[in-house]
Design a protein around this motif. Structure first.
Motif, mmCIF file in Angstrom:
data_model
loop_
_atom_site.group_PDB
_atom_site.id
_atom_site.type_symbol
_atom_site.label_atom_id
_atom_site.label_comp_id
_atom_site.label_asym_id
_atom_site.label_seq_id
_atom_site.Cartn_x
_atom_site.Cartn_y
_atom_site.Cartn_z
ATOM 1 N N ALA A 9 -14.035 5.753 -2.129
ATOM 2 C CA ALA A 9 -14.649 5.151 -0.944
ATOM 3 C C ALA A 9 -14.398 6.046 0.250
ATOM 4 C CB ALA A 9 -14.064 3.768 -0.679
ATOM 5 N N ALA A 10 -15.019 5.682 1.358
ATOM 6 C CA ALA A 10 -14.720 6.301 2.645
ATOM 7 C C ALA A 10 -13.394 5.728 3.153
ATOM 8 C CB ALA A 10 -15.849 6.010 3.638
ATOM 9 N N MET A 11 -12.935 6.253 4.267
ATOM 10 C CA MET A 11 -11.710 5.750 4.898
ATOM 11 C C MET A 11 -11.864 4.258 5.213
ATOM 12 S SD MET A 11 -9.583 8.442 5.510
ATOM 13 C CE MET A 11 -8.539 7.902 6.842
ATOM 14 N N ASN A 12 -10.759 3.546 5.189
ATOM 15 C CA ASN A 12 -10.671 2.140 5.606
ATOM 16 C C ASN A 12 -11.442 1.165 4.724
ATOM 17 O OD1 ASN A 12 -9.096 3.058 7.708
ATOM 18 N ND2 ASN A 12 -10.782 3.107 9.157
ATOM 19 N N ALA A 13 -11.627 1.508 3.467
ATOM 20 C CA ALA A 13 -12.315 0.595 2.548
ATOM 21 C C ALA A 13 -11.344 -0.297 1.783
ATOM 22 C CB ALA A 13 -13.174 1.389 1.563
ATOM 23 N N GLY A 14 -10.044 -0.083 1.948
ATOM 24 C CA GLY A 14 -9.064 -0.913 1.251
ATOM 25 C C GLY A 14 -8.629 -0.356 -0.095
ATOM 26 N N LYS A 15 -8.687 0.957 -0.262
ATOM 27 C CA LYS A 15 -8.312 1.562 -1.540
ATOM 28 C C LYS A 15 -6.855 1.295 -1.884
ATOM 29 C CE LYS A 15 -9.702 5.574 -0.068
ATOM 30 N NZ LYS A 15 -10.219 5.113 1.233
ATOM 31 N N SER A 16 -5.956 1.538 -0.937
ATOM 32 C CA SER A 16 -4.528 1.316 -1.204
ATOM 33 C C SER A 16 -4.235 -0.164 -1.409
ATOM 34 C CB SER A 16 -3.676 1.875 -0.067
ATOM 35 O OG SER A 16 -3.840 3.276 0.020
ATOM 36 N N THR A 17 -4.913 -1.019 -0.664
ATOM 37 C CA THR A 17 -4.740 -2.464 -0.838
ATOM 38 C C THR A 17 -5.154 -2.880 -2.246
ATOM 39 O OG1 THR A 17 -5.150 -2.837 1.504
ATOM 40 C CG2 THR A 17 -5.404 -4.739 0.053
ATOM 41 N N ALA A 18 -6.293 -2.376 -2.712
ATOM 42 C CA ALA A 18 -6.773 -2.701 -4.060
ATOM 43 C C ALA A 18 -5.807 -2.197 -5.121
ATOM 44 C CB ALA A 18 -8.167 -2.122 -4.272
ATOM 45 N N LEU A 19 -5.278 -0.990 -4.930
ATOM 46 C CA LEU A 19 -4.307 -0.434 -5.868
ATOM 47 C C LEU A 19 -3.071 -1.316 -5.933
ATOM 48 C CD1 LEU A 19 -3.083 3.231 -6.141
ATOM 49 C CD2 LEU A 19 -1.470 1.347 -6.048
ATOM 50 N N LEU A 20 -2.533 -1.659 -4.780
ATOM 51 C CA LEU A 20 -1.307 -2.465 -4.746
ATOM 52 C C LEU A 20 -1.522 -3.852 -5.350
ATOM 53 C CD1 LEU A 20 -0.113 -1.333 -1.228
ATOM 54 C CD2 LEU A 20 1.011 -0.814 -3.403
ATOM 55 N N GLN A 21 -2.683 -4.444 -5.123
ATOM 56 C CA GLN A 21 -2.987 -5.754 -5.718
ATOM 57 C C GLN A 21 -3.098 -5.654 -7.233
ATOM 58 O OE1 GLN A 21 -3.312 -8.971 -4.255
ATOM 59 N NE2 GLN A 21 -3.162 -9.453 -6.416
ATOM 60 N N ALA A 22 -3.788 -4.627 -7.717
ATOM 61 C CA ALA A 22 -3.950 -4.466 -9.167
ATOM 62 C C ALA A 22 -2.603 -4.216 -9.839
ATOM 63 C CB ALA A 22 -4.923 -3.324 -9.460
ATOM 64 N N SER A 23 -1.772 -3.376 -9.228
ATOM 65 C CA SER A 23 -0.450 -3.109 -9.778
ATOM 66 C C SER A 23 0.401 -4.381 -9.788
ATOM 67 C CB SER A 23 0.241 -2.007 -8.966
ATOM 68 O OG SER A 23 1.532 -1.772 -9.459
ATOM 69 N N PHE A 24 0.327 -5.146 -8.721
ATOM 70 C CA PHE A 24 1.056 -6.414 -8.644
ATOM 71 C C PHE A 24 0.626 -7.362 -9.763
ATOM 72 C CE2 PHE A 24 1.308 -10.840 -7.275
ATOM 73 C CZ PHE A 24 2.670 -10.950 -7.007
ATOM 74 N N ASN A 25 -0.665 -7.412 -10.046
ATOM 75 C CA ASN A 25 -1.167 -8.294 -11.111
ATOM 76 C C ASN A 25 -0.520 -7.966 -12.454
ATOM 77 O OD1 ASN A 25 -2.795 -9.580 -9.259
ATOM 78 N ND2 ASN A 25 -4.665 -8.514 -9.895
ATOM 79 N N TYR A 26 -0.365 -6.693 -12.771
ATOM 80 C CA TYR A 26 0.313 -6.294 -14.012
ATOM 81 C C TYR A 26 1.775 -6.739 -13.990
ATOM 82 C CZ TYR A 26 -3.311 -3.166 -15.937
ATOM 83 O OH TYR A 26 -4.445 -2.649 -16.485
ATOM 84 N N ARG A 27 2.462 -6.399 -12.899
ATOM 85 C CA ARG A 27 3.892 -6.703 -12.820
ATOM 86 C C ARG A 27 4.160 -8.200 -12.818
ATOM 87 N NH1 ARG A 27 3.210 -3.457 -8.748
ATOM 88 N NH2 ARG A 27 4.178 -4.869 -7.255
ATOM 89 N N GLU A 28 3.268 -8.980 -12.213
ATOM 90 C CA GLU A 28 3.426 -10.434 -12.187
ATOM 91 C C GLU A 28 3.408 -11.013 -13.602
ATOM 92 O OE1 GLU A 28 1.662 -13.927 -9.401
ATOM 93 O OE2 GLU A 28 0.166 -12.706 -10.434
ATOM 94 N N ARG A 29 2.751 -10.319 -14.499
ATOM 95 C CA ARG A 29 2.670 -10.758 -15.892
ATOM 96 C C ARG A 29 3.729 -10.090 -16.771
ATOM 97 N NH1 ARG A 29 -1.662 -11.054 -13.141
ATOM 98 N NH2 ARG A 29 -3.185 -12.702 -13.385
ATOM 99 N N GLY A 30 4.713 -9.465 -16.122
ATOM 100 C CA GLY A 30 5.834 -8.866 -16.843
ATOM 101 C C GLY A 30 5.558 -7.493 -17.412
ATOM 102 N N MET A 31 4.488 -6.853 -16.980
ATOM 103 C CA MET A 31 4.140 -5.524 -17.483
ATOM 104 C C MET A 31 4.598 -4.454 -16.501
ATOM 105 S SD MET A 31 0.309 -6.178 -18.825
ATOM 106 C CE MET A 31 -0.137 -7.788 -19.465
ATOM 107 N N ARG A 32 4.980 -3.321 -17.043
ATOM 108 C CA ARG A 32 5.481 -2.213 -16.232
ATOM 109 C C ARG A 32 4.318 -1.338 -15.759
ATOM 110 N NH1 ARG A 32 8.271 3.013 -18.145
ATOM 111 N NH2 ARG A 32 9.062 3.806 -16.178
ATOM 112 N N THR A 33 4.400 -0.898 -14.514
ATOM 113 C CA THR A 33 3.421 0.039 -13.969
ATOM 114 C C THR A 33 4.154 1.250 -13.400
ATOM 115 O OG1 THR A 33 3.422 -0.998 -11.791
ATOM 116 C CG2 THR A 33 1.781 -1.789 -13.375
ATOM 117 N N ILE A 34 3.424 2.358 -13.329
ATOM 118 C CA ILE A 34 3.935 3.570 -12.706
ATOM 119 C C ILE A 34 2.940 3.941 -11.615
ATOM 120 C CG2 ILE A 34 4.502 6.011 -13.031
ATOM 121 C CD1 ILE A 34 5.114 5.332 -15.993
ATOM 122 N N GLU A 35 3.444 4.179 -10.401
ATOM 123 C CA GLU A 35 2.592 4.515 -9.278
ATOM 124 C C GLU A 35 2.900 5.917 -8.779
ATOM 125 O OE1 GLU A 35 4.435 1.729 -9.399
ATOM 126 O OE2 GLU A 35 2.926 0.172 -9.608
#
Length: 193
Positions: A9-35
């Motif tokens: 995306a262009a700047m300010n589209a929420g890329k980092s926010t989307a990444l952090l939300q997706a990573s959180f979804n994995y971890r919330e279910r007990g799965m390990r993520t690497i960032e």
């Protein structure tokens, strides 16, 4: 089956926010993520992926010398990761994108990348170009121009808000240095005296 994803995306589209939300979804279910995040992005604390809305997570740093495949292989020797997330993917080299594809193909771990498509001149970044070539799935995240149309370009501005036409390809900054614009307003700004 694991895949290599590129969310751009262009700047300010929420890329980092989307990444952090997706990573959180994995971890919330007990799965390990690497960032991962780019070492040269010094807008926040080193080794932290941070969104404009306040979400944050510590991450591995990568620079041009980092072998991403080796880092993930080492990190997953004892405990498999469910997913690898990479922020600021535009700063990857072509070789590092191949390493990400090896994580997918050899380690069977999905890799989800987030980054800019183009620089302030409208040219593809090396990492983005390689991801367009090798990613299994490509998704555009959207933000808007000042006119309300979809913003696809990143206009670099000086402290007075004037378009910057020349300079280094990489100049780290946020709203103080870049404005997301539609193609029309991007070129209008560059052509303005």
């Amino acid at each position: 089956m694991a895949k290599l994803y590129f969310n751009y995306a262009a700047m300010n589209a929420g890329k980092s926010t989307a990444l952090l939300q997706a990573s959180f979804n994995y971890r919330e279910r007990g799965m390990r993520t690497i960032e991962f995040t780019a070492k040269l992005d010094n807008r926040t604390e080193e080794g932290v992926i941070a969104s404009r809305i306040g979400l944050r997570r510590h991450a591995h740093l990568f620079d041009s010398a980092t072998n991403l495949f080796d880092v993930v292989k080492q990190e997953t020797q004892d405990t498999k990761a469910a997913c690898v997330f990479l922020d600021e993917a535009q700063f990857l080299s072509a070789e590092q994108v191949r390493q990400l594809s090896q994580i997918v193909d050899r380690l069977n771990i999905p890799v989800i990348c987030y980054g800019l498509r183009t620089d302030f001149r409208g040219d593809l970044f090396e990492g983005s170009a390689s991801l367009f070539a090798l990613a299994d799935e490509i998704r555009e995240l959207k933000t808007i121009c000042k006119c309300g149309r979809k913003a696809t370009m990143n206009l670099r501005i000086d402290p007075q808000g004037n378009a910057v036409r020349v300079g280094e390809k990489i100049d780290i900054g946020g709203n103080d240095k870049y404005v997301p614009l539609c193609r029309k307003h991007f070129f209008d700004a560059l052509e303005k005296d």
